[in-house]
Design a protein around this motif. Structure first.
Motif, PDB file in Angstrom:
ATOM      1  N   GLU A 162       8.526 -12.910  -5.694  1.00 52.19           N
ATOM      2  CA  GLU A 162       8.857 -11.496  -5.500  1.00 52.19           C
ATOM      3  C   GLU A 162       7.613 -10.632  -5.659  1.00 52.19           C
ATOM      4  OE1 GLU A 162      11.755  -7.955  -7.282  1.00 52.19           O
ATOM      5  OE2 GLU A 162      12.000 -10.028  -7.968  1.00 52.19           O
ATOM      6  N   ALA A 163       6.791 -10.948  -6.651  1.00 53.89           N
ATOM      7  CA  ALA A 163       5.560 -10.186  -6.867  1.00 53.89           C
ATOM      8  C   ALA A 163       4.625 -10.323  -5.666  1.00 53.89           C
ATOM      9  CB  ALA A 163       4.867 -10.670  -8.135  1.00 53.89           C
ATOM     10  N   VAL A 164       4.478 -11.532  -5.165  1.00 55.13           N
ATOM     11  CA  VAL A 164       3.643 -11.754  -3.983  1.00 55.13           C
ATOM     12  C   VAL A 164       4.192 -10.983  -2.794  1.00 55.13           C
ATOM     13  CG1 VAL A 164       2.896 -13.476  -2.292  1.00 55.13           C
ATOM     14  CG2 VAL A 164       2.763 -13.982  -4.740  1.00 55.13           C
ATOM     15  N   GLY A 165       5.515 -10.981  -2.650  1.00 55.49           N
ATOM     16  CA  GLY A 165       6.131 -10.253  -1.546  1.00 55.49           C
ATOM     17  C   GLY A 165       5.871  -8.761  -1.614  1.00 55.49           C
ATOM     18  N   LEU A 166       5.961  -8.189  -2.807  1.00 53.28           N
ATOM     19  CA  LEU A 166       5.706  -6.762  -2.968  1.00 53.28           C
ATOM     20  C   LEU A 166       4.276  -6.392  -2.597  1.00 53.28           C
ATOM     21  CD1 LEU A 166       7.551  -6.017  -6.345  1.00 53.28           C
ATOM     22  CD2 LEU A 166       8.112  -5.043  -4.110  1.00 53.28           C
ATOM     23  N   ILE A 167       3.335  -7.138  -3.114  1.00 52.81           N
ATOM     24  CA  ILE A 167       1.928  -6.817  -2.867  1.00 52.81           C
ATOM     25  C   ILE A 167       1.548  -7.102  -1.418  1.00 52.81           C
ATOM     26  CG2 ILE A 167      -0.451  -7.302  -3.531  1.00 52.81           C
ATOM     27  CD1 ILE A 167       1.255  -5.721  -5.569  1.00 52.81           C
ATOM     28  N   SER A 168       2.049  -8.185  -0.859  1.00 46.62           N
ATOM     29  CA  SER A 168       1.713  -8.484   0.536  1.00 46.62           C
ATOM     30  C   SER A 168       2.334  -7.462   1.482  1.00 46.62           C
ATOM     31  CB  SER A 168       2.153  -9.909   0.909  1.00 46.62           C
ATOM     32  OG  SER A 168       3.551 -10.074   0.780  1.00 46.62           O
ATOM     33  N   THR A 169       3.523  -6.942   1.150  1.00 44.43           N
ATOM     34  CA  THR A 169       4.128  -5.889   1.966  1.00 44.43           C
ATOM     35  C   THR A 169       3.279  -4.626   1.921  1.00 44.43           C
ATOM     36  OG1 THR A 169       6.363  -6.747   1.649  1.00 44.43           O
ATOM     37  CG2 THR A 169       6.163  -4.427   2.266  1.00 44.43           C
ATOM     38  N   LEU A 170       2.833  -4.265   0.714  1.00 43.23           N
ATOM     39  CA  LEU A 170       1.943  -3.112   0.574  1.00 43.23           C
ATOM     40  C   LEU A 170       0.680  -3.298   1.404  1.00 43.23           C
ATOM     41  CD1 LEU A 170       0.984  -0.486  -0.868  1.00 43.23           C
ATOM     42  CD2 LEU A 170       0.075  -1.972  -2.673  1.00 43.23           C
ATOM     43  N   ALA A 171       0.064  -4.475   1.284  1.00 51.20           N
ATOM     44  CA  ALA A 171      -1.177  -4.735   2.008  1.00 51.20           C
ATOM     45  C   ALA A 171      -0.947  -4.749   3.516  1.00 51.20           C
ATOM     46  CB  ALA A 171      -1.772  -6.067   1.547  1.00 51.20           C
ATOM     47  N   TRP A 172       0.159  -5.363   3.940  1.00 51.27           N
ATOM     48  CA  TRP A 172       0.418  -5.466   5.382  1.00 51.27           C
ATOM     49  C   TRP A 172       0.664  -4.098   6.002  1.00 51.27           C
ATOM     50  CZ3 TRP A 172      -0.594  -8.144   9.345  1.00 51.27           C
ATOM     51  CH2 TRP A 172       0.125  -7.977  10.533  1.00 51.27           C
ATOM     52  N   ARG A 173       1.351  -3.220   5.296  1.00 52.12           N
ATOM     53  CA  ARG A 173       1.601  -1.887   5.842  1.00 52.12           C
ATOM     54  C   ARG A 173       0.305  -1.111   6.049  1.00 52.12           C
ATOM     55  NH1 ARG A 173       7.008  -0.125   2.332  1.00 52.12           N
ATOM     56  NH2 ARG A 173       8.478  -1.389   3.562  1.00 52.12           N
ATOM     57  N   GLY A 174      -0.690  -1.394   5.204  1.00 53.95           N
ATOM     58  CA  GLY A 174      -1.968  -0.726   5.367  1.00 53.95           C
ATOM     59  C   GLY A 174      -2.879  -1.427   6.351  1.00 53.95           C
ATOM     60  N   ILE A 175      -2.804  -2.756   6.402  1.00 54.41           N
ATOM     61  CA  ILE A 175      -3.723  -3.536   7.221  1.00 54.41           C
ATOM     62  C   ILE A 175      -3.140  -3.842   8.600  1.00 54.41           C
ATOM     63  CG2 ILE A 175      -4.885  -5.784   7.386  1.00 54.41           C
ATOM     64  CD1 ILE A 175      -5.166  -5.757   4.378  1.00 54.41           C
ATOM     65  N   GLY A 176      -1.827  -3.906   8.691  1.00 55.08           N
ATOM     66  CA  GLY A 176      -1.177  -4.376   9.904  1.00 55.08           C
ATOM     67  C   GLY A 176      -1.581  -3.618  11.148  1.00 55.08           C
ATOM     68  N   GLY A 177      -1.893  -2.321  11.018  1.00 55.93           N
ATOM     69  CA  GLY A 177      -2.294  -1.544  12.179  1.00 55.93           C
ATOM     70  C   GLY A 177      -3.557  -2.059  12.812  1.00 55.93           C
ATOM     71  N   GLY A 178      -4.338  -2.794  12.061  1.00 56.28           N
ATOM     72  CA  GLY A 178      -5.589  -3.332  12.602  1.00 56.28           C
ATOM     73  C   GLY A 178      -5.430  -4.682  13.252  1.00 56.28           C
ATOM     74  N   PHE A 179      -4.221  -5.259  13.172  1.00 56.04           N
ATOM     75  CA  PHE A 179      -3.966  -6.569  13.749  1.00 56.04           C
ATOM     76  C   PHE A 179      -3.023  -6.453  14.938  1.00 56.04           C
ATOM     77  CE2 PHE A 179      -4.702  -8.064   9.271  1.00 56.04           C
ATOM     78  CZ  PHE A 179      -5.865  -8.745   9.543  1.00 56.04           C
ATOM     79  N   PRO A 180      -3.497  -6.580  16.151  1.00 58.77           N
ATOM     80  CA  PRO A 180      -2.592  -6.481  17.298  1.00 58.77           C
ATOM     81  C   PRO A 180      -1.609  -7.620  17.409  1.00 58.77           C
ATOM     82  CG  PRO A 180      -4.794  -7.155  17.995  1.00 58.77           C
ATOM     83  CD  PRO A 180      -4.886  -6.792  16.543  1.00 58.77           C
TER      84      PRO A 180
END
Length: 210
Positions: A189-207
């Motif tokens: 669950e902890a990994v999921g929370l942090i990875s979701t946070l990171a993906w929302r910020g980083i995902g725009g850079g990954f087509p």
């Protein structure tokens, strides 16, 4: 190539072991002592006793305490680098790559050996060789992630590297805090929370997001 640091256990004084097995045994004993006491308070006498060997045997493998500490630190730095590199290669789905990278840091700090203390909380950072090894861990992990981001998103190296630094930073700090606070959330669950946070910020850079 990294060495395996196994849990320390008594082998009995005078027991003959192959050199590689003896070295692994000594590193395991040193891990326990350094993690418990820190570098400055750790004593070679205590490490030898914990390993069940004489001090001369210990010094046959490691000329001094710093050399022993560096061998152990480099082993754990190699392990962390491998974990992050494996995370980048584990899938072509970038969202899952982010989760795997975050998970690599949580798995590393969650290890029974408390290896993370040497890499992230060393009390010997003033020693140039130690700082160089610690910097190598960060730089190699950032480089591994940067290469993936650049290849998949077509970003220039400066932007890709800054994203990688952000992912490494949030993963490392969050994982250490999760452990320090007593694992109040299940690791997944902890990994999921942090990875979701990171993906929302980083995902725009990954087509090629999922």
């Amino acid at each position: 190539m990294s060495e395996t640091v196994q849990q320390a256990g008594p082998a009995g004084r005078g027991a003959r072991l192959p050199r590689t097995a003896r070295r692994a045994q000594l590193l395991a004993a040193a891990q326990d002592v350094f993690a418990a006491n820190g570098y400055h308070a750790a004593a070679m006498d205590e490490i030898a006793e914990r390993a069940g060997v004489s001090k001369p045997v210990l010094y046959q493998h490691f000329p001094g305490k710093l050399e022993l500490y560096m061998a152990l630190l480099d082993t754990h730095v190699d392990e962390l680098i491998r974990r992050v590199a494996d995370a980048m290669e584990s899938t072509t789905d970038n969202k899952q790559r982010v989760r795997a990278a975050v998970g690599a840091y949580f798995d590393f700090v969650d290890g029974e050996s408390q290896a993370y203390r040497l890499v992230f909380e060393s009390d010997l950072r003033g020693e140039p060789m130690v700082q160089q090894s610690i910097d190598r861990a960060t730089d190699a992990c950032v480089e591994s992630i940067t290469t993936t981001i650049t290849a998949d998103a077509g970003l220039d190296i400066e932007r890709a590297r800054l994203l990688a630094v952000g992912l490494v930073g949030v993963s490392q700090i969050a994982a250490r805090d999760w452990l320090t606070e007593g694992r109040q959330l299940p690791k997944d669950e902890a990994v999921g929370l942090i990875s979701t946070l990171a993906w929302r910020g980083i995902g725009g850079g990954f087509p090629k997001s999922a």
